[in-house]
Structure formats: structure tokens, C-alpha cells
Design a protein around this motif. Structure first.
Motif, short mmCIF file in Angstrom:
data_model
loop_
_atom_site.label_atom_id
_atom_site.label_comp_id
_atom_site.label_asym_id
_atom_site.label_seq_id
_atom_site.Cartn_x
_atom_site.Cartn_y
_atom_site.Cartn_z
N GLN A 95 0.82 -1.21 0.00
CA GLN A 95 0.00 0.00 0.00
C GLN A 95 0.86 1.26 0.00
O GLN A 95 1.92 1.29 0.62
CB GLN A 95 -0.88 -0.02 1.26
N VAL A 96 0.42 2.30 -0.72
CA VAL A 96 1.21 3.53 -0.77
C VAL A 96 0.45 4.74 -0.24
O VAL A 96 1.00 5.84 -0.19
CB VAL A 96 1.69 3.86 -2.21
N SER A 97 -0.82 4.57 0.16
CA SER A 97 -1.56 5.72 0.64
C SER A 97 -1.28 5.94 2.13
O SER A 97 -0.85 5.02 2.82
CB SER A 97 -3.06 5.52 0.41
N ASP A 98 -1.54 7.15 2.60
CA ASP A 98 -1.32 7.48 4.00
C ASP A 98 -2.58 7.14 4.79
O ASP A 98 -3.63 7.75 4.58
CB ASP A 98 -1.01 8.98 4.11
N ARG A 140 4.78 2.33 5.58
CA ARG A 140 3.48 2.46 4.91
C ARG A 140 3.61 2.67 3.41
O ARG A 140 2.61 2.87 2.74
CB ARG A 140 2.71 3.63 5.52
N VAL A 167 4.49 5.22 1.92
CA VAL A 167 4.29 6.62 1.56
C VAL A 167 5.63 7.24 1.11
O VAL A 167 5.70 7.99 0.13
CB VAL A 167 3.71 7.41 2.74
#
Ligand SMILES: Nc1ncnc2c1ncn2[C@@H]1O[C@H](COP(=O)(O)OP(=O)(O)OP(=O)(O)O)[C@@H](O)[C@H]1O
Ligand SMILES: [Mg+2]
Lengths: 343, 276
Positions: free
Chosen positions: A97-100, B106, B108
């Protein structure tokens, strides 16, 4: 090299990447001369067992990791020399996953747009559009940590699309999606490459997905491309359809094998219980002839089938394991069998 | 893509680096403020411990000022308050790298690094955010000290300088913490490194005790301690007749120290990417 890469949206040339594994152990060679190219506006699929080097390839092409040697180009830009310019041209959806999770869906999207130089207004309207397209509008103002895995994955892809990239990297985008969400994602990927002329590099473990979406694909194993082509090419390289004749009694098998030999056009004939399997270049044309011959000899046939080779057969032939087996077992012996195939 | 368009692209100016640094810093700072606003308890939690120190030490050591040779005035709470503010800033910023570790875990961080996001902005935004956090917390500590009877002759100007020193201190050690996070990529290692650095710095300073009462070498070493620079600048500025040369001198040193650390820490992104 420069001449042959014209019109190529993605070029990976002789990429080598090693990771150190600490003292005493030799470095791990994640990529070992990996090479492929992709034309603009197409979907290119990367298949291969766990640890084959798919994600490493994506990381290098997207400027995140640096190769030990080799060249990577996106949209005509050398990633090693002009990483900044390459970054404006690409969208990156990592395997994880790359979203915050602390921000809401909209906040994630708007921030991604702003960081790509969009005005806040433009980013807001683009975010609304994408939320709608991925059926996330009702969850738009919730923190991402409250999303289901599938919703978060769709948001990841939407984030990658905010700035309308020329090249989109999708590292296993449909892992964890339910069948309906997966079908939606497929339709969306097809639409993007067709209507927006976007080039997509897709890695996946779903052969069906690669077969449907990718106009070309490469099978990667142990850091190298072991075969490459359109799905149709790869399947026809296996030369021939599978023909299976099932009989009522096993005693006639030897006579069936004789008939097959006399007719010609069949290869790799083998008995399997009360059935006989063989390959034929054009199974559809060969089967009626075989049935007529058996009929003339008075042999009764219980059933007869012709099937085109599946991508699973291709994968099996090149990595030495069926897809399911690779996932259960280690990739070490896949490698030795691969070398046998190659030699 | 023809060679011609390639040439044209090369000739184009590198996508306006400067303006995007400031805009990206603003966007990324706002992101962190949003996260803090969602968990306001976090901001308050960090102040509880400094307040306990303030009240505890303030009560325990009231008679320190009577020791012959103590040069820090005649009210220990007034002496202590700037020290506590700086300790809070120091220990708070040691944790700053945690948000990088979270972003790495995460995904990000990787997303930002594959976008045109300015590396400098990724660094500076966290320093600005941490400094703002320190600002709010320092005001709370000053308020409680005032309720406890501390009166600062330096007035508003003195308080502003104390806050500036605390924010610079926060920014510099947050940069250090961020660099450690980028290199170690591990929360436990980060905390270990931070404590290794911050605890000795705290004791080799005049935060709690006038160094003229300590061993000579302590006072000598403290002169090279950035934490001490902040304590001295803040305490002088709050005093009745500040030594302005000392105040501005120490603030200048802190500012240079912050800039150097921020630059070095931004370079650490390269190391992070090399091992990705
Ligand atoms: N940061 C890293 N440090 C050390 N080794 C790594 C790192 N990233 C990847 N590797 C190793 O490199 C090899 C290739 O990994 P990669 O993630 O590219 O595989 P993959 O094809 O994406 O596999 P999967 O299908 O499981 O996602 C693996 O052996 C992996 O352990
Ligand atoms: Mg992977």
C-alpha cells in the motif's frame, strides 16, 4: 541502442542489481541482465515466481532503486541521468500500500496532485473524478485506515493516476481484490491504455489477468527474462494444441497409439490410464481425421477434446513448475530446471 | 519519441526547482499538522513529562539558589524554566524520525520518492512541523511556570527569543533524527541512537544546574554543546539585563548548526535509495 529504443515507452537494458545480505554471505543477485522494451500505449506484463525480480525491476524503472549496471529509460528519459524528469512522467503503484492511512481518500489524492504541480483546484476536481471512477466517492472523506484492503488498493491506483502519467507502474494491482473489483480494475486498465494512450507495466501472479490485459509479456525467473512475446506467440511457441482421447477400455490403447503414428501430424503421444494425450499443430483439423481412422478400425471413443495451450502451460514450460507448484515450493529448483529448459 | 523532441526536453529548464520547494514544504507540513490535529492528545502528552520535571525539580531544589557561587539569579523556577523548555525540545525532536519510519513502513516514502516531490521539502517540512509542535508545548510550559510564580524580566521580547532558540534546537535535532531514520530504517535503532546522543548533551549543560558549580571540564565541554547554546540564549534573553552578544552569538551558531544538519540529512535520502 538509442535508435532501437525510439518509440519505446520503457526500456530495461541489461539491468543488474545485487543486494548485500550481510557479512559472510555473497550478495544476492536480484536482477541478472534483465532486458525488455515496451511500446507506447501498450500494457506490458511481467510474470514470474516469487523473488524473480519483478518488483526490483519496477523500482529501478520508477527511479526508486539504482541498478548496479544497465540502463533504464521511461518515456525517452534516461532514469539514471534525469531521475527528476522521469518522475514527472510516471505513476507508481507499489506492491504494498502507498496511501497514508491517517489522511482521508481525498486528502491523499489532492496531496499527490499538488506534489505533481497541479493547482489545488485542479487536484480537487481530478480527485473527484477518480473517486467516482473507482466507486470510492462515499468513502472519500474517511481516513484510509478505515478502508477495506480492496478499497485501499483502488485508492493506490487512483493516486498513481492523479497527474495523468505517460507511464504507469502497477505492481500486483489486483492482489487482494474480490472478483468483481478485479474485473472493474481490468476494465479500467484496458480503458486507460486504449483511450489515454498510457503505457502500463503490470506485474501479476494471475495468468488470466496477464492474458487478458497485456499485449506483450515477459516471464522473469531468477532475475532474467526467460521468454517474451504476445500471449498468443508464447502459447503458439509451445507448438500445438493438446488433444485428449478417452476410451472405454484400456486394452485398445496400443492400437490407438499405432493409428496416431500412421496418421502423422501428432506428437508427444502418451497413454494416461484409459486416455491418450498428444499434441497437434492444428488440433481442430487433426481430430476428425483421427476419429474417422479409429471408427474405421472399430475402436469406440468415450470422449475427445482439443484445447489451446494456456498461459499456464507456457509458464510451466519456462519456469519448470506449474503456477501452483511454484507458489507452494521454493524457487531454487525452479532455477535448475529452467537451466535445463534453456540448454 | 524522436531525437528532436528529446533535445527540446533536455533544453527545457529543470521544472522550476525553487518554487516547488516552498510549495511542497507547505503541503507536506499541512499533512503532518492534519495528522496531529486528528490526535490532539499526542501534542498534550508530550508536555506532561516536562511539566512534571518543572514542578518536581522546581520544588525539590528551591534552595539551590542559596548555594554560594550560584550565578543564575535568586529564583530556581525562573532559572529552571528555559532549561526545561529546551529539554522538552531536545527529547521531542529525538523522536522526529519516527514519522519517517512510519512513512517507510506504509509505502508513503517510496511514493514521494518516485514523484517530483522535493527532497529538501520532505526534510524541511518535518523540521517546520516539529518546531511548531515545540512552539505550542513551550507556551504551555511557560504558562505553567508563570502560574507557579516565575516572572521573566526579559518580557515579550525575551520570550520570543527563547521560543526561537527552542525551535532552532528542535529543527537541528529533528534533522539528526531523520537522518538516523533514513540510515537505520528501524524504530528501535533510531531511539537507541537518539538517547545515546541526547542524554549526555543534557547533563553536559546548564539546563538543570549552573555549570559554574560543576567540575571545570563540564563548563568547558558545554561550550561546544548545541543544546547548551539554546539554553544559554533562552535564559539570557529571559533575564533582566541580557548579554545580547551572547544571545545572538549562540542563536547564530544554532542556526548554522541547523542548516548543516538539514543539508546532511537530506543527503541521507541517497543512501536510503541506494539500499532500496
Ligand atoms: N531491499 C532489499 N534488500 C535485500 N534483498 C532484497 C530487497 N528487495 C528485494 N530483495 C531480494 O531480491 C529478490 C527479488 O525480489 P523482488 O521483490 O524483485 O521479487 P518479485 O519478483 O517482485 O517477487 P514477488 O512475486 O514475491 O513480489 C528477492 O530474492 C528478494 O529477497
Ligand atoms: Mg514483487
Amino acid at each position: 541502442m538509442a535508435a532501437s529504443s525510439d518509440g519505446m515507452a520503457l526500456v530495461a537494458a541489461d539491468l543488474v542489481k545485487t543486494y548485500s545480505q550481510g557479512r559472510g554471505t555473497p550478495p544476492l543477485r536480484a536482477l541478472d541482465g534483465l532486458t525488455f522494451q515496451t511500446e507506447e500505449g501498450t500494457v506490458f506484463g511481467l510474470l514470474g515466481p516469487n523473488g524473480a525480480g519483478k518488483s526490483t525491476t519496477v523500482k529501478i524503472l520508477s527511479t526508486l532503486a539504482r541498478p548496479d549496471s544497465g540502463t533504464a529509460m521511461v518515456a525517452g528519459i534516461d532514469v539514471g541521468r534525469h531521475p527528476g524528469r522521469a518522475r514527472s512522467a510516471i505513476g507508481f503503484v507499489a506492491q504494498k500500500q502507498v496511501s497514508d492511512p491517517m489522511d482521508t481518500g481525498v486528502e491523499n489524492l489532492v496531496l499527490a496532485g499538488q506534489l505533481h504541480g497541479m493547482s489545488t483546484r485542479a487536484a480537487r476536481s481530478r480527485a473527484g473524478e477518480l473517486l467516482e471512477r473507482f466507486a470510492l466517492t462515499s468513502a472519500a472523506r474517511r481516513q484510509v485506515k478505515t478502508y477495506s484492503g480492496g478499497m485501499a488498493r483502488k485508492l493506490d491506483v487512483a493516486i498513481g493516476l492523479m497527474h495523468r502519467p505517460q507511464v504507469l507502474f502497477l505492481d500486483e494491482p489486483t492482489t487482494g481484490l474480490d472478483p468483481e473489483a478485479r474485473a472493474e480494475m481490468w476494465a479500467e486498465i484496458e480503458r486507460m491504455s486504449r483511450e489515454e494512450r498510457m503505457t502500463v507495466l503490470l506485474t501479476t501472479h494471475y495468468l488470466e489477468e496477464a492474458d487478458r490485459l497485456a499485449s506483450r509479456l515477459a516471464i522473469v525467473d531468477a532475475g532474467r527474462v526467460v521468454t517474451e512475446g504476445t500471449p498468443e506467440q508464447l502459447k503458439s511457441e509451445l507448438r500445438g494444441d493438446a488433444v485428449v482421447i478417452e476410451l472405454h477400455e484400456a486394452s485398445v490403447i496400443s492400437r490407438v497409439l499405432e493409428s496416431l503414428g500412421r496418421l502423422g501430424g501428432f506428437r508427444d503421444a502418451a497413454a494416461e490410464g484409459r486416455a491418450v494425450r498428444a499434441r497437434a499443430d492444428d488440433g481442430g483439423a487433426a481430430l476428425p481425421l483421427l476419429l474417422a481412422a479409429l471408427d474405421a478400425e472399430g475402436i469406440a471413443v468415450a470422449s475427445a477434446t482439443v484445447s489451446r495451450p494456456s498461459l499456464d502451460d507456457v509458464y510451466l514450460a519456462h519456469t519448470g513448475h506449474s503456477f501452483a507448484a511454484v507458489h507452494a515450493g521454493s524457487s531454487a529448483d525452479a532455477r535448475t530446471e529452467l537451466e535445463e529448459v534453456a540448454s | 519519441m524522436t531525437a528532436l523532441t528529446n533535445q527540446a526536453r533536455v533544453a527545457a529548464p529543470p521544472a522550476t526547482a525553487r518554487p516547488s520547494f516552498f510549495r511542497h514544504t507547505a503541503y507536506l507540513t499541512l499533512r503532518q499538522l492534519r495528522a496531529a490535529a486528528r490526535v490532539p492528545a499526542f501534542v498534550v502528552m508530550n508536555v506532561v513529562q516536562p511539566l512534571i520535571w518543572l514542578l518536581l525539580f522546581g520544588q525539590l531544589f528551591t534552595s539551590v539558589v542559596d548555594i554560594p557561587g550560584f550565578t543564575g539569579g535568586d529564583n530556581y523556577l525562573e532559572f529552571l524554566t528555559p532549561g526545561i523548555v529546551m529539554m522538552m525540545a531536545l527529547f521531542g525532536s529525538a523522536w522526529a524520525g519516527t514519522s519517517y519510519i512510519q512513512d517507510m513502513d506504509r509505502g508513503v516514502m517510496d511514493r514521494f520518492l518516485t514523484s517530483p516531490t522535493s527532497r529538501g521539502a520532505m526534510m524541511v517540512s518535518t523540521l517546520v512541523y516539529q518546531a511548531l509542535l515545540t512552539l505550542v508545548q513551550s507556551l504551555i510550559v511557560l504558562g505553567v511556570a508563570w502560574l507557579g510564580g516565575a516572572r521573566f524580566d526579559g518580557g515579550l521580547g525575551g520570550i520570543l527569543i527563547l521560543l526561537l532558540a527552542a525551535m532552532l534546537l528542535t529543527a537541528s535535532f529533528s534533522a539528526l533524527s531523520n537522518a538516523a531514520a533514513l540510515l537505520a530504517r528501524n524504530q528501535n535503532v533510531l531511539i537507541g541512537i537518539s538517547q545515546l546522543i541526547t542524554i549526555p548533551l543534557m547533563f553536559l549543560s546548564s539546563a538543570l544546574m549552573d555549570t559554574s558549580l560543576s567540575a571545570d571540564w563540564v563548563a568547558e565541554v558545554a561550550r561546544f554543546n548545541p543544546f547548551e547554546w539554546a539554553v544559554v540564549a533562552g535564559r539570557e534573553a529571559l533575564g533582566a539585563s541580557p548579554d545580547w552578544a551572547s544571545v545572538w552569538g549562540h542563536l547564530g551558531l544554532l542556526a548554522v548548526f541547523t542548516a548543516v544538519l538539514a543539508w546532511v540529512a537530506t543527503r541521507a535520502f541517497r543512501v536510503y535509495q541506494r539500499s532500496t
